[in-house]
Motif scaffolding. Structure first.
Motif, PDB file in Angstrom:
ATOM      1  N   CYS A  80       3.986  29.051  32.488  1.00  0.00           N
ATOM      2  CA  CYS A  80       2.967  28.563  33.419  1.00  0.00           C
ATOM      3  C   CYS A  80       2.631  27.117  33.108  1.00  0.00           C
ATOM      4  O   CYS A  80       2.258  26.787  31.970  1.00  0.00           O
ATOM      5  CB  CYS A  80       1.710  29.430  33.332  1.00  0.00           C
ATOM      6  N   VAL A  81       2.789  26.249  34.108  1.00  0.00           N
ATOM      7  CA  VAL A  81       2.468  24.834  33.929  1.00  0.00           C
ATOM      8  C   VAL A  81       1.432  24.410  34.964  1.00  0.00           C
ATOM      9  O   VAL A  81       1.341  24.982  36.048  1.00  0.00           O
ATOM     10  CB  VAL A  81       3.730  23.943  34.055  1.00  0.00           C
ATOM     11  N   ALA A  82       0.646  23.422  34.600  1.00  0.00           N
ATOM     12  CA  ALA A  82      -0.340  22.849  35.521  1.00  0.00           C
ATOM     13  C   ALA A  82      -0.127  21.351  35.577  1.00  0.00           C
ATOM     14  O   ALA A  82       0.266  20.719  34.586  1.00  0.00           O
ATOM     15  CB  ALA A  82      -1.755  23.169  35.052  1.00  0.00           C
ATOM     16  N   THR A  83      -0.397  20.777  36.745  1.00  0.00           N
ATOM     17  CA  THR A  83      -0.103  19.366  36.954  1.00  0.00           C
ATOM     18  C   THR A  83      -1.375  18.557  37.193  1.00  0.00           C
ATOM     19  O   THR A  83      -2.359  18.720  36.493  1.00  0.00           O
ATOM     20  CB  THR A  83       0.906  19.220  38.107  1.00  0.00           C
ATOM     21  N   SER A  84      -1.371  17.706  38.182  1.00  0.00           N
ATOM     22  CA  SER A  84      -2.368  16.649  38.328  1.00  0.00           C
ATOM     23  C   SER A  84      -3.817  17.112  38.293  1.00  0.00           C
ATOM     24  O   SER A  84      -4.641  16.537  37.573  1.00  0.00           O
ATOM     25  CB  SER A  84      -2.105  15.885  39.629  1.00  0.00           C
ATOM     26  N   ALA A  85      -4.176  18.122  39.064  1.00  0.00           N
ATOM     27  CA  ALA A  85      -5.590  18.504  39.188  1.00  0.00           C
ATOM     28  C   ALA A  85      -6.196  18.876  37.847  1.00  0.00           C
ATOM     29  O   ALA A  85      -7.291  18.421  37.493  1.00  0.00           O
ATOM     30  CB  ALA A  85      -5.730  19.659  40.178  1.00  0.00           C
ATOM     31  N   LEU A  86      -5.497  19.707  37.077  1.00  0.00           N
ATOM     32  CA  LEU A  86      -6.001  20.082  35.750  1.00  0.00           C
ATOM     33  C   LEU A  86      -5.818  18.948  34.748  1.00  0.00           C
ATOM     34  O   LEU A  86      -6.643  18.758  33.850  1.00  0.00           O
ATOM     35  CB  LEU A  86      -5.296  21.341  35.257  1.00  0.00           C
ATOM     36  N   ARG A  87      -4.746  18.206  34.913  1.00  0.00           N
ATOM     37  CA  ARG A  87      -4.478  17.087  34.003  1.00  0.00           C
ATOM     38  C   ARG A  87      -5.625  16.071  34.026  1.00  0.00           C
ATOM     39  O   ARG A  87      -6.013  15.524  33.003  1.00  0.00           O
ATOM     40  CB  ARG A  87      -3.163  16.425  34.429  1.00  0.00           C
ATOM     41  N   ASP A  88      -6.176  15.837  35.209  1.00  0.00           N
ATOM     42  CA  ASP A  88      -7.207  14.806  35.377  1.00  0.00           C
ATOM     43  C   ASP A  88      -8.636  15.327  35.232  1.00  0.00           C
ATOM     44  O   ASP A  88      -9.579  14.536  35.193  1.00  0.00           O
ATOM     45  CB  ASP A  88      -7.072  14.164  36.764  1.00  0.00           C
ATOM     46  N   ALA A  89      -8.809  16.644  35.185  1.00  0.00           N
ATOM     47  CA  ALA A  89     -10.160  17.213  35.252  1.00  0.00           C
ATOM     48  C   ALA A  89     -10.875  17.171  33.904  1.00  0.00           C
ATOM     49  O   ALA A  89     -10.370  17.716  32.906  1.00  0.00           O
ATOM     50  CB  ALA A  89     -10.097  18.656  35.744  1.00  0.00           C
ATOM     51  N   PRO A  90     -12.066  16.572  33.843  1.00  0.00           N
ATOM     52  CA  PRO A  90     -12.840  16.559  32.595  1.00  0.00           C
ATOM     53  C   PRO A  90     -13.236  17.960  32.137  1.00  0.00           C
ATOM     54  O   PRO A  90     -13.398  18.194  30.942  1.00  0.00           O
ATOM     55  CB  PRO A  90     -14.076  15.728  32.960  1.00  0.00           C
ATOM     56  N   ASN A  91     -13.402  18.899  33.083  1.00  0.00           N
ATOM     57  CA  ASN A  91     -13.840  20.254  32.729  1.00  0.00           C
ATOM     58  C   ASN A  91     -12.707  21.269  32.722  1.00  0.00           C
ATOM     59  O   ASN A  91     -12.920  22.466  32.916  1.00  0.00           O
ATOM     60  CB  ASN A  91     -14.937  20.713  33.696  1.00  0.00           C
ATOM     61  N   LYS A  92     -11.477  20.800  32.503  1.00  0.00           N
ATOM     62  CA  LYS A  92     -10.323  21.707  32.550  1.00  0.00           C
ATOM     63  C   LYS A  92     -10.376  22.799  31.489  1.00  0.00           C
ATOM     64  O   LYS A  92      -9.882  23.901  31.705  1.00  0.00           O
ATOM     65  CB  LYS A  92      -9.014  20.920  32.422  1.00  0.00           C
ATOM     66  N   GLN A  93     -10.981  22.485  30.329  1.00  0.00           N
ATOM     67  CA  GLN A  93     -10.973  23.459  29.237  1.00  0.00           C
ATOM     68  C   GLN A  93     -11.693  24.737  29.624  1.00  0.00           C
ATOM     69  O   GLN A  93     -11.312  25.836  29.199  1.00  0.00           O
ATOM     70  CB  GLN A  93     -11.606  22.850  27.990  1.00  0.00           C
TER      71      GLN A  93
END
Length: 489
Positions: A80-93
């Motif tokens: 499972c990989v994630a790209t731009s939206a999660l990559r750039d999100a400050p609250n991704k964790q």
């Protein structure tokens, strides 16, 4: 049991899952595909990139269903990989932790350069050989680029350009000039190499190519490796950008793309203004296939072995029981081609197509003996997916459809005229395949005859009387009346 692997790609616009099954070391095929337009990045770009609660919940729910589906297929592992939206999100964790704890799924956030690389190795391995090409993958939040020359990938680049990003920052406020200025500033990072071909990955590009294919009455229903001229492409995207929703429908754009098609199309228009491109190639593969290939080919530098084709191998694995006969038939067809190609004035580039047609000819028998040719023809049209141009696929399929029975019909040749060689070449190749099949009618353990070609006559010398071959040959017609086959005692 064959190994199955699930690949999940969490993009800004959609979350997608594919499940692949290996049939031998490097051969695989798709057994399942699913997607959900969760728009995880919805309203994020206007909120400093922060993922919003409702889009995150939609994505979580989709992932939960994906995992259930993967378990039903007994997959060996899930990537499972994630790209731009999660990559750039400050609250991704927050999202990553919830998915890991509740779904037991580890999401790997990949860099923009890695995303570009995955898309590019999928194209380099699964499209026909490309020279001086630029792959472009327009996503919801970013656009990935890579330079491809033959099987080599370099200059991977990620730009903060995406359909959802541009929609929320510029198109929703109708600031088109601002969008153009922003796009052009990002495109300064395009690789400096000479680019002749633009390879399109992703939903925006496929939507445009599918519409062009439909409007031109293209004879083959296959988007992967669909290629056409840049003038057609440029003219079409100009129409998209000047159209309202009603006109978009007339341009064959699907309704669920109305809100993001123009931002993606504007990116493409600005690229065409910047680069001197001649050819357009549409890729049906991208990041998901690249993630799978990076795992499959991890010990071979992310490349298939030389002269290896995964689609040919899959069809052989799944549909050809007697591989010895298949190989014999391919070998004999090449020998006859080598003896007669100068006489028939056939380019040597068709030798490979003839050999593949011979090798795959028995495949349809696994479905139904009495309609073998028909089923082989449809198998090749659909499953000979990777590494071949549409012209290659159509010629190989045509040769198997008419093998041993008759020469290709005028109706068939007319329907696929833009994809097939000249009629006389197609018919001659068809005759050579039929002749090869006939000469092996008695199924020898090894080829038990010798051949020589002199003045338009193919002499066959064998200690076996080859009765079945002689009988079948009397029913087979060659377009070249002066061409003869004589059996020596």
């Amino acid at each position: 049991m064959a190994k199955r692997v699930a690949v999940i790609d969490i993009g800004s616009n959609s979350v997608r899952m594919v499940i692949y099954e290996k049939t031998s070391r490097f051969a695989f095929h798709l057994v399942y595909e699913e997607k959900s337009k969760v728009r995880i990045s919805e309203n994020a770009y206007g909120n400093n990139g922060e993922l919003q609660e409702i889009p995150m919940q939609r994505t979580f729910d989709a992932l939960r269903n994906f995992i259930q589906i993967a378990e039903s297929f007994k997959t060996r592992k899930t990537l499972c990989v994630a790209t731009s939206a999660l990559r750039d999100a400050p609250n991704k964790q927050e999202f990553l932790t919830k998915v890991r704890n509740k779904l037991k799924l580890n999401i790997k956030i990949i860099s923009g350069e890695k995303e570009a690389y995955f898309g590019a190795i999928a194209c380099a391995n699964l499209l026909p050989i490309q020279k001086k090409a630029l792959s472009i993958d327009i996503g919801g939040g970013s656009t990935e680029l890579a330079y491809i020359d033959h099987k080599n990938v370099s200059h991977t680049t990620s730009l903060k350009l995406g359909t959802v990003r541009l929609k929320e920052l510029y198109f929703d406020s109708k600031d088109i000039n601002g969008a153009i200025e922003y796009i052009d500033s990002q495109l300064k990072n395009i690789p400096p190499q000479k680019i002749e071909t633009l390879i399109g990955i992703g939903g925006t590009f496929r939507a445009i190519s599918s519409a062009i294919m439909y409007q031109s009455n293209y004879p083959l229903n296959k988007i992967h490796a669909y290629s056409y001229g840049v003038k057609v492409f440029s003219k079409y995207i100009d129409k998209v950008l000047s159209s309202d929703q009603c006109k978009l429908k007339n341009l064959c754009i699907e309704e669920n793309r109305y809100d993001v098609i123009k931002p993606g199309t504007l990116i493409l228009q600005r690229i065409l203004k910047k680069l001197d491109i001649n050819n357009i190639v549409t890729s049906g593969v991208g990041v998901r296939e690249g993630v799978y290939l990076a795992d499959l080919l991890r010990n071979s530098k992310d490349k298939f072995p030389h002269n290896y084709n995964t689609s040919v191998r899959y069809i052989l694995d799944a549909h050809v029981d007697d591989k010895y006969f298949s190989n014999q038939l391919a070998l004999l067809s090449k020998k006859i081609f080598d003896l007669t190609s100068d006489y028939f004035h056939i380019d040597t580039k068709y030798r490979y197509n003839l050999a593949i047609a011979a090798k795959l000819y028995p495949a349809g028998r696994s479905i139904h003996f009495y309609s073998q040719n028909k089923h082989t023809y449809y198998l090749i049209q659909s499953a000979l997916e990777y590494g071949f141009s549409h012209k290659d696929i159509m010629l190989i399929a045509t040769l198997t459809r008419y093998a041993k029975n008759k020469l290709p019909s005028k109706t068939h040749l007319d329907k696929y005229k833009e994809l097939l060689p000249q009629a006389n070449i197609t018919k001659t190749l068809s005759y050579l395949l039929s002749l090869s099949i006939i000469l092996l009618s008695h199924r020898p353990r090894n080829i038990d005859f010798f051949m020589r070609f002199e003045d338009g006559t193919l002499f066959i010398t064998s200690s076996n009387n080859l009765y079945l071959a002689k009988d079948a040959l009397d029913k087979l017609r060659c377009e070249h009346g002066e061409f003869k086959v004589i059996f020596d005692s």
